[in-house]
Design a protein around this motif. Sequence first.
Motif, mmCIF file in Angstrom:
data_model
loop_
_atom_site.group_PDB
_atom_site.id
_atom_site.type_symbol
_atom_site.label_atom_id
_atom_site.label_comp_id
_atom_site.label_asym_id
_atom_site.label_seq_id
_atom_site.Cartn_x
_atom_site.Cartn_y
_atom_site.Cartn_z
ATOM 1 N N GLY A 180 0.800 -1.208 0.000
ATOM 2 C CA GLY A 180 0.000 0.000 0.000
ATOM 3 C C GLY A 180 0.832 1.257 0.000
ATOM 4 N N PRO A 181 0.230 2.392 -0.386
ATOM 5 C CA PRO A 181 0.972 3.652 -0.451
ATOM 6 C C PRO A 181 1.213 4.297 0.899
ATOM 7 C CG PRO A 181 -1.310 3.997 -1.036
ATOM 8 C CD PRO A 181 -1.146 2.510 -0.861
ATOM 9 N N ALA A 182 0.435 3.916 1.912
ATOM 10 C CA ALA A 182 0.565 4.572 3.212
ATOM 11 C C ALA A 182 1.788 4.071 3.942
ATOM 12 C CB ALA A 182 -0.693 4.299 4.055
ATOM 13 N N ARG A 183 2.365 4.927 4.744
ATOM 14 C CA ARG A 183 3.539 4.553 5.537
ATOM 15 C C ARG A 183 3.122 3.592 6.640
ATOM 16 N NH1 ARG A 183 7.645 8.418 8.946
ATOM 17 N NH2 ARG A 183 9.093 6.784 9.510
ATOM 18 N N PRO A 184 3.877 2.500 6.846
ATOM 19 C CA PRO A 184 3.508 1.543 7.890
ATOM 20 C C PRO A 184 3.718 2.125 9.277
ATOM 21 C CG PRO A 184 5.661 1.033 6.992
ATOM 22 C CD PRO A 184 5.080 2.143 6.136
ATOM 23 N N ALA A 185 3.000 1.535 10.220
ATOM 24 C CA ALA A 185 3.180 1.952 11.606
ATOM 25 C C ALA A 185 4.561 1.543 12.075
ATOM 26 C CB ALA A 185 2.106 1.286 12.485
ATOM 27 N N LEU A 211 13.801 6.708 4.145
ATOM 28 C CA LEU A 211 14.291 8.050 3.836
ATOM 29 C C LEU A 211 13.321 8.821 2.955
ATOM 30 C CD1 LEU A 211 18.130 7.537 3.309
ATOM 31 C CD2 LEU A 211 17.023 8.956 5.045
ATOM 32 N N SER A 212 12.439 8.108 2.270
ATOM 33 C CA SER A 212 11.456 8.795 1.430
ATOM 34 C C SER A 212 10.485 9.617 2.273
ATOM 35 C CB SER A 212 10.683 7.781 0.573
ATOM 36 O OG SER A 212 9.841 6.958 1.372
ATOM 37 N N PHE A 213 10.437 9.352 3.573
ATOM 38 C CA PHE A 213 9.561 10.106 4.476
ATOM 39 C C PHE A 213 10.322 11.226 5.194
ATOM 40 C CE2 PHE A 213 7.759 5.826 4.184
ATOM 41 C CZ PHE A 213 6.493 6.123 3.729
ATOM 42 N N HIS A 215 20.304 -0.391 1.670
ATOM 43 C CA HIS A 215 19.310 -1.432 1.882
ATOM 44 C C HIS A 215 17.940 -0.881 1.479
ATOM 45 C CE1 HIS A 215 16.725 -4.299 4.007
ATOM 46 N NE2 HIS A 215 17.773 -5.108 4.056
ATOM 47 N N PRO A 216 17.069 -1.719 0.897
ATOM 48 C CA PRO A 216 15.739 -1.232 0.491
ATOM 49 C C PRO A 216 14.972 -0.562 1.622
ATOM 50 C CG PRO A 216 16.150 -3.383 -0.461
ATOM 51 C CD PRO A 216 17.289 -3.114 0.483
ATOM 52 N N ALA A 229 12.441 11.626 10.386
ATOM 53 C CA ALA A 229 11.665 10.433 10.757
ATOM 54 C C ALA A 229 12.521 9.177 10.676
ATOM 55 C CB ALA A 229 10.448 10.299 9.843
ATOM 56 N N TYR A 230 13.409 9.145 9.681
ATOM 57 C CA TYR A 230 14.284 7.985 9.509
ATOM 58 C C TYR A 230 15.207 7.811 10.710
ATOM 59 C CZ TYR A 230 18.463 5.519 7.775
ATOM 60 O OH TYR A 230 19.538 4.682 7.628
ATOM 61 N N TRP A 231 15.923 8.861 11.108
ATOM 62 C CA TRP A 231 16.865 8.750 12.211
ATOM 63 C C TRP A 231 16.152 8.605 13.551
ATOM 64 C CZ3 TRP A 231 21.589 7.363 11.374
ATOM 65 C CH2 TRP A 231 22.201 7.677 10.154
ATOM 66 N N ALA A 232 14.909 9.061 13.631
ATOM 67 C CA ALA A 232 14.152 8.889 14.869
ATOM 68 C C ALA A 232 13.937 7.413 15.182
ATOM 69 C CB ALA A 232 12.807 9.600 14.770
ATOM 70 N N GLN A 233 13.865 6.597 14.136
ATOM 71 C CA GLN A 233 13.683 5.165 14.363
ATOM 72 C C GLN A 233 14.927 4.541 14.981
ATOM 73 O OE1 GLN A 233 11.395 2.920 11.390
ATOM 74 N NE2 GLN A 233 11.344 4.770 10.174
ATOM 75 N N GLN A 234 16.090 5.097 14.681
ATOM 76 C CA GLN A 234 17.306 4.618 15.338
ATOM 77 C C GLN A 234 17.251 4.926 16.828
ATOM 78 O OE1 GLN A 234 22.005 4.994 14.557
ATOM 79 N NE2 GLN A 234 21.041 6.959 14.962
#
Length: 210
Positions: free
Chosen positions: A50-55, A130-132, A123-124, A136-141
Amino acid sequence: MPLIPEEPQIHESAQGPRATAAAGRPASTPRPVPGPRTAASPRPGRPVPGPARPAAPRPHPGPGPSPANAPENRSDQRSTPQLQLIPAPVDGALDAAEEALDLLLESGRAPGEVLVLTTGDPHPWTTHELSFGEAAYWAQQDTGDDVFFAHAAAVERATARPVVIVAVNGGDDATAAKALPSAMARAGALLVVCGDPQRVTALLGAGAGV
C-alpha cells in the motif's frame, strides 16, 4: 588488525547449513524473523504494502534462551568486539548480511541490538524510510526497538549497538575504508563483515591510516 578469513558462520548464532550460504554464491532468501509482527509492522527491508507509511515496528518480545553454543550476553561488555568475516561477492554481500542477521536473531539477539551498514547501494528499507524524510528515519534509530539499516557514508550518525553488520556491497574504497573502523568502534560485542576477504583486508589496512 590482521584479518584471517573464517568459515561463514556467526559464533553467537546456532550453527547450521544456512551459515554457509554466503560463501561463493548469493545467499538464499532470508527466512522471516520469529516473533509476532503484524502486516502493518513488517520487518525492516521487507516490502511494504500500500501507499501509506507503515506503523512503527512493535518492540520484539525480547531474547529467548540462547543456544548452548552461543556466548552469554556479558560478552557485550568486552572492550574489543569480536571480528567475523563472511566471504561473499559484491553482488551477494547484502544477502550474506541478511543471512547473518537472521542467524543472530534466531540465536536470541534482540532486533534493537543490531545495526546493518551497506557500502554500496543502500538497503531497500533505508531507501523506503528516507522517502519520508531524514528526521523520521533517524528517529527510528533513537527508538532502538528494531534492526536499523544505514549507509556507510552516514556511519558517523549511527549510534553504538552490541552487534554491527557491514555489507561491502560496492561503493568507493574511501567510504568503505572509513566505515569499517567506525563500525568497529560502534560494535559492543561483535562486528560481522560480509564481502571479498582480500578487499576487506585491504580496506581495513587503509582505514587504519585514515
